[in-house]
Design an enzyme around this catalytic site. Sequence first.
Site, PDB file in Angstrom:
ATOM      1  N   CYS A  59      -8.519  15.884 -13.546  1.00  0.00           N
ATOM      2  CA  CYS A  59      -8.702  17.327 -13.495  1.00  0.00           C
ATOM      3  C   CYS A  59      -7.649  17.991 -14.377  1.00  0.00           C
ATOM      4  O   CYS A  59      -6.503  17.536 -14.439  1.00  0.00           O
ATOM      5  CB  CYS A  59      -8.569  17.827 -12.058  1.00  0.00           C
TER       6      CYS A  59
ATOM      7  N   TYR B 250     -10.149  26.824 -17.296  1.00  0.00           N
ATOM      8  CA  TYR B 250      -9.991  25.564 -18.033  1.00  0.00           C
ATOM      9  C   TYR B 250      -9.719  25.794 -19.521  1.00  0.00           C
ATOM     10  O   TYR B 250     -10.370  25.221 -20.397  1.00  0.00           O
ATOM     11  CB  TYR B 250     -11.206  24.644 -17.804  1.00  0.00           C
TER      12      TYR B 250
ATOM     13  N   HIS C 169      -7.189  -7.008   7.048  1.00  0.00           N
ATOM     14  CA  HIS C 169      -7.071  -6.762   8.497  1.00  0.00           C
ATOM     15  C   HIS C 169      -8.198  -7.356   9.324  1.00  0.00           C
ATOM     16  O   HIS C 169      -8.144  -7.336  10.545  1.00  0.00           O
ATOM     17  CB  HIS C 169      -6.959  -5.255   8.762  1.00  0.00           C
TER      18      HIS C 169
HETATM   19  C1  HEM Z   1      -1.203  -6.302   5.574  1.00  0.00           C
HETATM   20  C2  HEM Z   1      -1.293  -5.258  10.321  1.00  0.00           C
HETATM   21  C3  HEM Z   1      -2.243  -0.588   9.273  1.00  0.00           C
HETATM   22  C4  HEM Z   1      -2.420  -1.693   4.541  1.00  0.00           C
HETATM   23  C5  HEM Z   1      -1.161  -6.409   6.951  1.00  0.00           C
HETATM   24  C6  HEM Z   1      -0.921  -7.646   7.671  1.00  0.00           C
HETATM   25  C7  HEM Z   1      -0.918  -7.349   8.989  1.00  0.00           C
HETATM   26  C8  HEM Z   1      -1.199  -5.942   9.116  1.00  0.00           C
HETATM   27  C9  HEM Z   1      -0.681  -8.324  10.148  1.00  0.00           C
HETATM   28  C10 HEM Z   1      -0.713  -9.015   7.036  1.00  0.00           C
HETATM   29  C11 HEM Z   1      -2.040  -9.711   7.013  1.00  0.00           C
HETATM   30  C12 HEM Z   1      -2.032 -11.083   6.341  1.00  0.00           C
HETATM   31  O1  HEM Z   1      -1.484 -11.178   5.219  1.00  0.00           O
HETATM   32  O2  HEM Z   1      -2.579 -12.007   6.938  1.00  0.00           O
HETATM   33  C13 HEM Z   1      -1.544  -3.907  10.437  1.00  0.00           C
HETATM   34  C14 HEM Z   1      -1.556  -3.189  11.687  1.00  0.00           C
HETATM   35  C15 HEM Z   1      -1.796  -1.875  11.387  1.00  0.00           C
HETATM   36  C16 HEM Z   1      -1.952  -1.771   9.952  1.00  0.00           C
HETATM   37  C17 HEM Z   1      -1.363  -3.831  13.081  1.00  0.00           C
HETATM   38  C18 HEM Z   1      -1.900  -0.688  12.317  1.00  0.00           C
HETATM   39  C19 HEM Z   1      -1.196  -0.552  13.404  1.00  0.00           C
HETATM   40  C20 HEM Z   1      -2.444  -0.482   7.898  1.00  0.00           C
HETATM   41  C21 HEM Z   1      -2.863   0.683   7.204  1.00  0.00           C
HETATM   42  C22 HEM Z   1      -2.932   0.354   5.860  1.00  0.00           C
HETATM   43  C23 HEM Z   1      -2.522  -1.021   5.736  1.00  0.00           C
HETATM   44  C24 HEM Z   1      -3.174   2.028   7.864  1.00  0.00           C
HETATM   45  C25 HEM Z   1      -3.330   1.161   4.667  1.00  0.00           C
HETATM   46  C26 HEM Z   1      -3.360   2.449   4.541  1.00  0.00           C
HETATM   47  C27 HEM Z   1      -2.059  -3.015   4.421  1.00  0.00           C
HETATM   48  C28 HEM Z   1      -1.952  -3.705   3.162  1.00  0.00           C
HETATM   49  C29 HEM Z   1      -1.603  -5.023   3.451  1.00  0.00           C
HETATM   50  C30 HEM Z   1      -1.515  -5.124   4.902  1.00  0.00           C
HETATM   51  C31 HEM Z   1      -2.167  -3.088   1.764  1.00  0.00           C
HETATM   52  C32 HEM Z   1      -1.395  -6.147   2.468  1.00  0.00           C
HETATM   53  C33 HEM Z   1       0.032  -6.288   2.069  1.00  0.00           C
HETATM   54  C34 HEM Z   1       0.182  -7.377   1.019  1.00  0.00           C
HETATM   55  O3  HEM Z   1      -0.236  -8.499   1.298  1.00  0.00           O
HETATM   56  O4  HEM Z   1       0.676  -7.071  -0.041  1.00  0.00           O
HETATM   57  N1  HEM Z   1      -1.330  -5.394   7.857  1.00  0.00           N
HETATM   58  N2  HEM Z   1      -1.791  -3.022   9.413  1.00  0.00           N
HETATM   59  N3  HEM Z   1      -2.247  -1.502   6.991  1.00  0.00           N
HETATM   60  N4  HEM Z   1      -1.779  -3.893   5.449  1.00  0.00           N
HETATM   61 FE1  HEM Z   1      -1.788  -3.453   7.404  1.00  0.00          FE
HETATM   62  N1  MTE Z   2     -19.707  19.746 -11.040  1.00  0.00           N
HETATM   63  C1  MTE Z   2     -20.263  20.616 -10.195  1.00  0.00           C
HETATM   64  N2  MTE Z   2     -21.604  20.715 -10.156  1.00  0.00           N
HETATM   65  N3  MTE Z   2     -19.506  21.395  -9.378  1.00  0.00           N
HETATM   66  C2  MTE Z   2     -18.131  21.315  -9.407  1.00  0.00           C
HETATM   67  O1  MTE Z   2     -17.457  22.030  -8.648  1.00  0.00           O
HETATM   68  N4  MTE Z   2     -16.148  20.292 -10.474  1.00  0.00           N
HETATM   69  C3  MTE Z   2     -15.693  19.785 -11.773  1.00  0.00           C
HETATM   70  C4  MTE Z   2     -16.436  18.530 -12.157  1.00  0.00           C
HETATM   71  N5  MTE Z   2     -17.859  18.709 -11.977  1.00  0.00           N
HETATM   72  C5  MTE Z   2     -17.516  20.421 -10.325  1.00  0.00           C
HETATM   73  C6  MTE Z   2     -18.365  19.613 -11.117  1.00  0.00           C
HETATM   74  C7  MTE Z   2     -14.273  19.505 -11.867  1.00  0.00           C
HETATM   75  S1  MTE Z   2     -13.230  20.826 -12.190  1.00  0.00           S
HETATM   76  C8  MTE Z   2     -13.775  18.211 -11.833  1.00  0.00           C
HETATM   77  S2  MTE Z   2     -12.128  17.909 -12.093  1.00  0.00           S
HETATM   78  C9  MTE Z   2     -14.656  17.068 -11.561  1.00  0.00           C
HETATM   79  O2  MTE Z   2     -15.995  17.476 -11.337  1.00  0.00           O
HETATM   80  C10 MTE Z   2     -14.163  16.326 -10.340  1.00  0.00           C
HETATM   81  O3  MTE Z   2     -15.000  15.238 -10.065  1.00  0.00           O
HETATM   82  P1  MTE Z   2     -14.805  14.422  -8.703  1.00  0.00           P
HETATM   83  O4  MTE Z   2     -14.873  15.403  -7.559  1.00  0.00           O
HETATM   84  O5  MTE Z   2     -15.893  13.404  -8.667  1.00  0.00           O
HETATM   85  O6  MTE Z   2     -13.448  13.779  -8.781  1.00  0.00           O
END
Ligand code: HEM
Ligand code: MTE
Length: 467
Positions: free
Chosen positions: A186, A322, A65
């Site tokens: 977990c 656990y 992006h």
């Molecule tokens: C790809 C726009 C929000 C994940 C793209 C591309 C555009 C774009 C134009 C293509 C870019 C390129 O290939 O040159 C937008 C706009 C957004 C938005 C305008 C908000 C309004 C998001 C969000 C996420 C996201 C919130 C992730 C949670 C991705 C991913 C790709 C992508 C993973 C790559 C897809 C691929 O090439 O396989 N986006 N995006 N986008 N966007 Fe977004």
């Molecule tokens: N270590 C501390 N000191 N306190 C915690 O609550 N949670 C444990 C473990 N180590 C815990 C902890 C549990 S149940 C899990 S599943 C993992 O941390 C989760 O690690 P993460 O939060 O980095 O994914």
Amino acid sequence: EESPRLYTREEVRSHSSPETGIWVTLGSEVFDVTEFVDLHPGGPSKLMLAAGGPLEPFWALYAVHNQSHVREILAQYKIGELSPDDKAASILKTSDPYADDPIRHPALKVNSQRPFNAEPPPELLTENYITPNPIFFTRNHLPVPNLDPDTYRLHVVGPPGGQSLCLSLDDLYQFPKHEITVTLQCAGNRRSEMTRFKEVRGLEWSAGAISTARWAGARLCDVLAQAGHQLSETEAHVCFEGLDSDPTGTAYGASIPLARAMDPEAEVLLAYEMNGQPLPRDHGFPVRVVVPGVVGARHVKWLGKVSVEPEESYSHWQRRDYKGFSPSVDWDTVDFDSAPSIQELPVQSAITQPKDGETIESGEVTVKGYAWSGGGRAVVRVDVSLDGGLTWQVAELDGEEQRARKAWAWRLWQLQAPVPAGKKELNIVCKAVDDSYNVQPDTVAPIWNLRGVLSNAWHRVHVHVAP
Ligand code: HEM
Ligand code: MTE
């Protein structure tokens, strides 16, 4: 020139569904992207993760992006700006023990806010072989301690006649640095499926209480050796204590067998880096234990103390939680002393795409997910069924090759298959096989337990096929 329309964050937040329209923010600008959702090259479901809030945390994950043509597309949808007053909102409640917890990534699906427990959504979970730190699942039992790296000390209790160590971070850096890729899961991952079968006590995790990172730190065996510890017949467990504690001052604690801790091949780490960065606060800054192949609960975060003891840790989380039980055991009959603590986990797999209830296109379907097994056992195969388990196809395993007996990290997998003609719905199922030929049970019923742990039945996703 007209002054821009102003919106509060609350107003933006209320626009997060197709019915209300989809708004997002970037900096102080507000956009109505309702029309763009279906055109998004990354897919509608990813864009929807940001609906009603800021784009920055998501775009930080996807550098694609950072291009001017992306900004230009977004600019077309601008409807105004955030009201300046809105920034002066938050009031700190100092009596809240969680007030000092870190800020979290908005993509995380929060299962409990205090203590903080959250998992990445399935759309992001298997997007990368290595889970980005900001969306790594988080499982806290207590408030996150705020530790000063300069005054941090790790206490390692020595054996009688040996020497106790009091290690600063710099001291830990002097040990050889060891780096490995490890999946953490977990014990409660997929608990919600057990709950659906019959009520259990515990947080409602979906299939995202699992993540993978590159961890680096000192090997526990090197640190124990420096303190003078050896394999011993009377001292059988290594106990860990966290620096997080409840209002009575009781710290989080857990233990692992000494034999695992002393085995260089088991690669147990006192980790100070996660994916090349210092550990994030939620994941144990500045030092945590990483026990490859073993349940997450033993990977003690904010590590304060290590000692070698004749008995397992007396911590509640080692002795009263656990553990696994028969489906016949209930809260009146449970005897926690009768069951061993969970250490190595059983073979596991789950589907992350498509999502349950989704409508897919006819033609071809892509099924994606993860598979992992405990104890360093490698995943040798993932079978996928589109008809509820009547017929099976073998998925393609992606991600890094696994080392024999040291397969600490998951495999991602996928299957591309034609949608059987005339089907209105599919019951997609996956199951993995590890290199001991352990398999997953087909249903929850025979493995249901009152605490909802070790939930590894075949993962099932029901989807509709578009006409
Ligand atoms: C790809 C726009 C929000 C994940 C793209 C591309 C555009 C774009 C134009 C293509 C870019 C390129 O290939 O040159 C937008 C706009 C957004 C938005 C305008 C908000 C309004 C998001 C969000 C996420 C996201 C919130 C992730 C949670 C991705 C991913 C790709 C992508 C993973 C790559 C897809 C691929 O090439 O396989 N986006 N995006 N986008 N966007 Fe977004
Ligand atoms: N270590 C501390 N000191 N306190 C915690 O609550 N949670 C444990 C473990 N180590 C815990 C902890 C549990 S149940 C899990 S599943 C993992 O941390 C989760 O690690 P993460 O939060 O980095 O994914």
